[in-house]
Design an enzyme around this catalytic site. Structure first.
Site, PDB file in Angstrom:
ATOM      1  N   ILE A  81       0.883  -1.225   0.036  1.00 14.73           N
ATOM      2  CA  ILE A  81      -0.140  -0.238   0.085  1.00 14.73           C
ATOM      3  C   ILE A  81       0.901   1.182   0.005  1.00 14.73           C
ATOM      4  O   ILE A  81       0.457   2.055  -0.657  1.00 14.73           O
ATOM      5  CB  ILE A  81      -0.956  -0.106   1.202  1.00 14.73           C
ATOM      6  CG1 ILE A  81      -1.375  -1.304   1.399  1.00 14.73           C
ATOM      7  CG2 ILE A  81      -1.961   1.225   1.082  1.00 14.73           C
ATOM      8  CD1 ILE A  81      -2.310  -1.940   0.245  1.00 14.73           C
ATOM      9  N   GLU A  82       1.881   1.211   0.565  1.00 13.85           N
ATOM     10  CA  GLU A  82       2.651   2.374   0.840  1.00 13.85           C
ATOM     11  C   GLU A  82       3.595   2.581  -0.421  1.00 13.85           C
ATOM     12  O   GLU A  82       3.715   3.903  -0.604  1.00 13.85           O
ATOM     13  CB  GLU A  82       3.751   2.242   2.110  1.00 13.85           C
ATOM     14  CG  GLU A  82       3.142   2.430   3.536  1.00 13.85           C
ATOM     15  CD  GLU A  82       2.396   3.726   3.736  1.00 13.85           C
ATOM     16  OE1 GLU A  82       3.228   4.627   3.204  1.00 13.85           O
ATOM     17  OE2 GLU A  82       1.610   4.103   4.530  1.00 13.85           O
ATOM     18  N   SER A  83       4.396   1.558  -1.012  1.00 20.24           N
ATOM     19  CA  SER A  83       5.312   1.859  -2.194  1.00 20.24           C
ATOM     20  C   SER A  83       5.331   0.929  -3.131  1.00 20.24           C
ATOM     21  O   SER A  83       6.199   0.952  -3.919  1.00 20.24           O
ATOM     22  CB  SER A  83       6.752   1.766  -1.349  1.00 20.24           C
ATOM     23  OG  SER A  83       6.895   0.784  -0.876  1.00 20.24           O
TER      24      SER A  83
END
Length: 535
Positions: free
Chosen positions: A157-159
């Site tokens: 989700i982040e990167s």
């Protein structure tokens, strides 16, 4: 069926003696601690397409984690999972499924994200393939800390599992830390390395932060919301709901769209990982063993030299060591490098054969005064272009006193760069002053000192510019030349990078910097007009 499934799901009303017999029987069949896969001291990071250069010998996977506390403050219960068993896990996905422990979120936002990911199978495959080099390490750390293994999916989700990812708000790395929060969690950021990109250090910091947030809110969904939005923002949203008599759950809080979609995105990825066939998704086979090995170094070494000694490409080496900012690895600041498992032995053998030889052509140099790049280049014996390129010095910028620069290592210098430079080296820049000539007129009774003060210059400079004696008498109407900063200087001043220091966030608000909604690599959630805080 797993021992805990049998105990808590299948026989809730068994007599105590029979329950004890079952427990003792189950304990006799679990995998012994000695058969666990080795836990390495450091992580590796690599691009999606990279894999070990030679097959890695299989190792026995650890047994399923018992339902124990995530921290001494707040215990959690692992849910019964029909997929759990007493046999060793064959791949990392099965191991992750066995450690699922967070409550499921089931709403329309989750369905929305499931459709989004399932309709992009190529993207999902690339993203999961990109996790190959370091997801084993993350799972190991989560199990060691007794944390839910769903958190191993958070970098999706982040990167999108890219350790080189940088947001427009300057959040960096797989876990997307902002500079100030990175400093708060002891992630070094200097001229030579940025540990927000280092998988070992950034994972340690991210799990520290998530544990802190769970201890603060007692709820994993709220902890994740705080990781994305900031604990202060979540705390204020809870206070509003409490004052209005509303529920205090993640789904009931008023929050920006990015944060509202944050946990549903993680839940959607979790659901796809749990049952890929139900979403017509193919997961790459990632075996349940380490991808990389950590190798210690005790001498400064060029990045190209390290890659050559390890017999890996420069691209692959940099992918495994993404925290490096310069073409040299300083042993005082980075005492180990990460290599594909089999290449580690190759490196160690080749390094031993080069004992006593020079391994680095670079060293650190401390600017004794504020200087032009051209003057620095002459002093250290480099071309101006090379000095600017390797240190990232823009045109028309001065190197300020106290700056650390990477320069060619003199032949007679064999010692490593000192630890204080390796850990604290920073480049400080200031715009060069570009002057233009303007003419002024002296008034009755003016002196050079009065004119100089009126125009913000010194009397000595004013006398020099006009070939006058410092005590010369001026007549009314006399024209004098004055050199003042040009508009170009003002433009350069505005463009000059500020030498700001990261502020430590308080214990109740470690994330205070605004983050744009577009920082996630996947970008599936609608944009919000309110920008949540970023790590």
């Amino acid at each position: 069926m797993n021992l805990f499934d049998l105990t808590f799901a299948s026989i809730p009303r068994l007599h105590g003696s029979l329950l004890l017999a079952l427990i003792l029987s189950g304990c006799a069949t679990t995998t012994p601690e000695a058969d666990r896969a080795p836990v390495l001291p450091t992580p590796a990071v690599a691009a999606a397409e990279q894999a070990p250069s030679a097959p890695i010998a299989p190792v026995l996977a650890p047994s399923a984690p018992a339902p124990v506390a995530t921290s001494s403050e707040r215990p959690i219960d692992l849910k019964a999972n029909a997929l759990m068993g007493l046999q060793a896990q064959t791949d990392i996905w099965e191991r992750i499924r066995m450690g699922f422990a967070m409550p499921d979120l089931d709403n329309d936002l989750v369905r929305n994200r499931e459709v989004w990911y399932a309709s992009r199978p190529d993207y999902f495959l690339r993203m999961t393939e990109r996790s190959r080099p370091y997801i084993f390490h993350i799972v190991e750390e989560l199990e060691r800390r007794k944390m839910p293994t769903e958190l191993a999916l958070l970098p999706f989700i982040e990167s999108a599992f890219n350790p080189q990812a940088v947001s427009t708000a300057k959040a960096a790395g797989m876990w997307q830390f902002m500079p100030a929060t990175g400093k708060y969690f002891d992630l070094k950021q200097n001229l030579f390395r940025d540990e927000r990109r280092d998988v070992l250090e950034s994972t340690r910091a991210a799990l520290d932060y998530l544990q802190k947030l769970y201890n603060m809110f007692g709820d994993w969904h709220l902890a994740l919301a705080a990781y994305n939005w900031g604990e202060g923002s979540v705390g204020r949203a809870l206070a509003r709901n409490r004052a209005q008599g509303k529920p205090l759950t993640y789904s009931d809080l008023r929050m920006p769209d990015e944060t509202r979609f944050y946990v549903p995105k993680l839940q959607a990825v979790k659901n796809i990982i749990a049952q890929p066939e139900a979403f017509k998704t193919v997961l790459p086979l990632i075996q349940n063993h380490p991808f990389f090995k950590s190798v210690p170094i005790d001498k400064d070494i060029d990045v190209e030299m390290a890659a050559k000694l390890a017999n890996v490409s420069l691209k692959d080496f940099k992918a495994l060591n993404p925290a490096m900012n310069r073409p040299v690895i300083l042993a005082a600041g980075t005492p180990q490098i990460l290599l594909p498992w089999d290449n580690a032995t190759v490196f160690e053998n080749n390094l031993q054969s080069r004992a006593g030889t020079r391994l680095s052509s670079w060293t650190a140099w401390l600017a004794p005064r504020t200087m032009k790049a051209e003057d620095v280049a002459k002093e250290v014996g480099m071309s101006t272009e090379q000095l600017r390129s390797v240190n990232g010095i823009p045109p028309r910028m001065l190197v300020k006193a106290g700056s650390t620069l990477l320069v060619h290592r003199p032949q007679q210098k064999e010692s490593n760069v000192a630890e204080h430079l390796a850990d604290n080296g920073h480049l400080l820049l200031a715009p060069e002053v570009v002057l233009r000539k303007v003419f002024i007129s002296a008034r009755q009774g003016d002196t050079l000192a009065l004119l100089a003060a009126r125009h913000g210059v010194t009397a000595a400079n004013l006398a020099t510019w006009n070939d006058l004696n410092p005590n010369a008498k001026l007549t009314a109407g006399k024209k004098l030349a004055v050199l003042v900063p040009s508009k170009e200087t003002k433009r350069l001043s505005k463009a000059a990078p500020a030498a700001t220091k990261g502020k430590k966030p308080s214990a109740t608000n470690a994330k205070s910097t605004a983050k744009p909604a577009a920082k996630s690599a996947a970008k599936p959630a609608p944009k919000s007009t309110q920008r949540p805080a970023q790590r």
